[in-house]
Write a protein that holds these residues in place. Structure first.
Motif, mmCIF file in Angstrom:
data_model
loop_
_atom_site.group_PDB
_atom_site.id
_atom_site.type_symbol
_atom_site.label_atom_id
_atom_site.label_comp_id
_atom_site.label_asym_id
_atom_site.label_seq_id
_atom_site.Cartn_x
_atom_site.Cartn_y
_atom_site.Cartn_z
ATOM 1 N N GLU A 346 0.832 -1.209 0.000
ATOM 2 C CA GLU A 346 0.000 0.000 0.000
ATOM 3 C C GLU A 346 0.860 1.248 0.000
ATOM 4 O O GLU A 346 0.558 2.230 -0.690
ATOM 5 N N ALA A 347 1.956 1.240 0.796
ATOM 6 C CA ALA A 347 2.825 2.410 0.853
ATOM 7 C C ALA A 347 3.486 2.647 -0.495
ATOM 8 O O ALA A 347 3.595 3.794 -0.957
ATOM 9 N N LEU A 348 3.944 1.595 -1.152
ATOM 10 C CA LEU A 348 4.556 1.748 -2.467
ATOM 11 C C LEU A 348 3.569 2.236 -3.495
ATOM 12 O O LEU A 348 3.906 3.042 -4.373
ATOM 13 N N LYS A 349 2.305 1.792 -3.413
ATOM 14 C CA LYS A 349 1.282 2.205 -4.380
ATOM 15 C C LYS A 349 0.962 3.677 -4.245
ATOM 16 O O LYS A 349 0.878 4.399 -5.256
ATOM 17 N N SER A 350 0.824 4.162 -2.992
ATOM 18 C CA SER A 350 0.541 5.584 -2.787
ATOM 19 C C SER A 350 1.728 6.438 -3.210
ATOM 20 O O SER A 350 1.561 7.533 -3.773
ATOM 21 N N ARG A 351 2.949 5.967 -2.964
ATOM 22 C CA ARG A 351 4.145 6.711 -3.350
ATOM 23 C C ARG A 351 4.223 6.825 -4.858
ATOM 24 O O ARG A 351 4.576 7.893 -5.398
ATOM 25 N N ARG A 352 3.876 5.763 -5.564
ATOM 26 C CA ARG A 352 3.901 5.790 -7.009
ATOM 27 C C ARG A 352 2.846 6.780 -7.547
ATOM 28 O O ARG A 352 3.109 7.495 -8.523
ATOM 29 N N ALA A 353 1.682 6.822 -6.957
ATOM 30 C CA ALA A 353 0.624 7.747 -7.408
ATOM 31 C C ALA A 353 1.052 9.187 -7.221
ATOM 32 O O ALA A 353 0.811 10.043 -8.084
ATOM 33 N N ILE A 355 4.097 10.364 -7.223
ATOM 34 C CA ILE A 355 5.144 10.685 -8.211
ATOM 35 C C ILE A 355 4.516 10.971 -9.561
ATOM 36 O O ILE A 355 4.877 11.932 -10.258
ATOM 37 N N TYR A 356 3.540 10.173 -10.012
ATOM 38 C CA TYR A 356 2.882 10.395 -11.301
ATOM 39 C C TYR A 356 2.156 11.722 -11.319
ATOM 40 O O TYR A 356 2.183 12.443 -12.331
ATOM 41 N N ALA A 357 1.506 12.086 -10.241
ATOM 42 C CA ALA A 357 0.746 13.345 -10.188
ATOM 43 C C ALA A 357 1.684 14.524 -10.279
ATOM 44 O O ALA A 357 1.411 15.520 -10.975
#
Length: 389
Positions: A346-353, A355-357
């Motif tokens: 979950e932490a990696l998924k939110s971090r990736r989002a 960065i994309y934004a």
């Protein structure tokens, strides 16, 4: 054709390696002979060399006068008749006969001078001068260094001192090693040995009929058959002389054999007698003290204390054994691990989002800035065109 006397004397000096003091015609007779034999004599050192004539290169006989005891005239002093002298040597008695008394007295003077190392008395001045020169030359030959005599050595050093060695310029012919092909045989026996056993070799070194000399017998194959040749080898002060047309001086008898091998291109070989070989094999008896019985097996010693028996407890059938992988601690560890993996995802998924934004916002701002700058440049260009119109 006569031979130059100087050439003859040079060759004789090469063979004998001794200085010439006096020479002339004379006659010699041993104690066991009845008639005198004619020779041409040369006194070289303390040795009298006898030649068949004055043109012969190699001597026929020689007399060592070093241990001469006396030399006396036989009969009365007569000038016109041959004079005879008795020479008393250490092994035999010899008579020498000269043509006249004057020649005989000259021979006697030279012989006694080199043997006694002193000039005889009652001589003419010219004769004394010649003999003094001969005496000085002989002393120089015998004692080349003229060193003073050494003081006497103590008794304990004389007892412990080794035997004197031969000087380097006087080789010891007796102590030198003899070649393998040396046999104490006569000339006829050597030729018979070579003829009967040609496979053993073709060169035999043997004693000569002359005292202290050697001879070499060869067997060669020629177109007409086999030929026997004999060569004389004479010992000299510097070694051994092979008496050929041109005499060859070598240091040892082994070098003499090697010289003949080289000259014949090794087609001849030294004669070596065959060694006997055994034709049967003897089996040695077995030793009596050897025990051939098989070895006894090794015995292991018994333990003093009886070993303890190990008893294993088996679970009863009614009891239930829980496996290790199903233990409560293992179950808690697996649950905590799966929970941690979920939180990390979950932490990696939110971090990736996030960065994309951020990247989209940055690209949008760059695009807006480019568009505004382009519109401004178009407006400026429009103003310029309108003013120009």
């Amino acid at each position: 054709m006569s031979v130059n006397p100087r050439v003859v004397h040079k060759r004789r000096e090469t063979i004998t390696a001794l200085p010439l003091y006096y020479s002339g015609h004379l006659q010699r007779k041993n104690s066991n002979e009845q008639d005198f034999k004619k020779f041409f004599g040369e006194l070289r050192g303390t040795t009298l060399f006898l030649y068949e004539d004055d043109t012969q290169h190699t001597y026929s006989e020689k007399m060592n006068l070093e241990k001469l005891k006396s030399m006396e005239l036989v009969g009365h002093y007569q000038q016109k008749v041959p004079s005879t002298f008795n020479l008393n040597l250490h092994t035999e008695k010899v008579q020498l006969k000269m043509d006249n008394l004057d020649k005989g007295m000259e021979w006697r003077g030279y012989i006694l001078t080199v043997i006694k190392k002193e000039v005889p008395s009652k001589l003419l001045p010219g004769q004394r001068l010649l003999l003094e020169e001969v005496l000085a030359q002989e002393k120089k030959r015998v004692h080349p260094g003229h060193r003073p005599p050494l003081p006497p050595r103590p008794d304990f050093l004389c007892a412990a001192s080794p035997s004197p060695k031969h000087p380097k310029d006087e080789p010891d012919h007796k102590a030198s090693t003899m070649p393998e092909c040396f046999f104490k045989v006569s000339r006829d026996e050597a030729e018979k040995m070579l003829e009967a056993n040609p496979e053993y070799g073709s060169i035999i070194l043997r004693p000569s009929t002359r005292a202290n000399n050697y001879a070499l017998t060869l067997r060669q194959l020629t177109a007409s058959g086999t030929a026997m040749k004999n060569f004389r080898v004479t010992p000299a002060k510097t070694g051994f002389v092979i008496e050929l047309d041109k005499p060859v001086t070598l240091s040892s008898l082994n070098d003499v054999i090697s010289y003949f091998l080289k000259k014949t291109e090794y087609r001849l070989q030294p004669y070596r007698a065959s060694q006997p070989y055994d034709t049967s094999i003897d089996v040695p008896p077995a030793p009596k003290c050897i025990n051939i019985s098989p070895p006894l097996p090794k015995t292991v010693p018994k333990a003093q204390v009886a070993p303890m028996k190990r008893t294993e407890t088996k679970p009863e059938e009614s009891d239930y054994v829980v496996p290790d992988d199903c233990a409560p601690e293992y179950l808690d560890l697996n649950q905590s691990k799966s929970q941690f993996d979920g939180e990390l995802r979950e932490a990696l998924k939110s971090r990736r989002a996030n960065i994309y934004a951020a990247n989209e916002k940055e690209e949008l701002s760059i695009y807006q800035n480019q568009a505004s700058s382009k519109s401004q440049s178009v407006a400026v260009q429009w103003d310029k065109d309108s003013s120009a119109a």
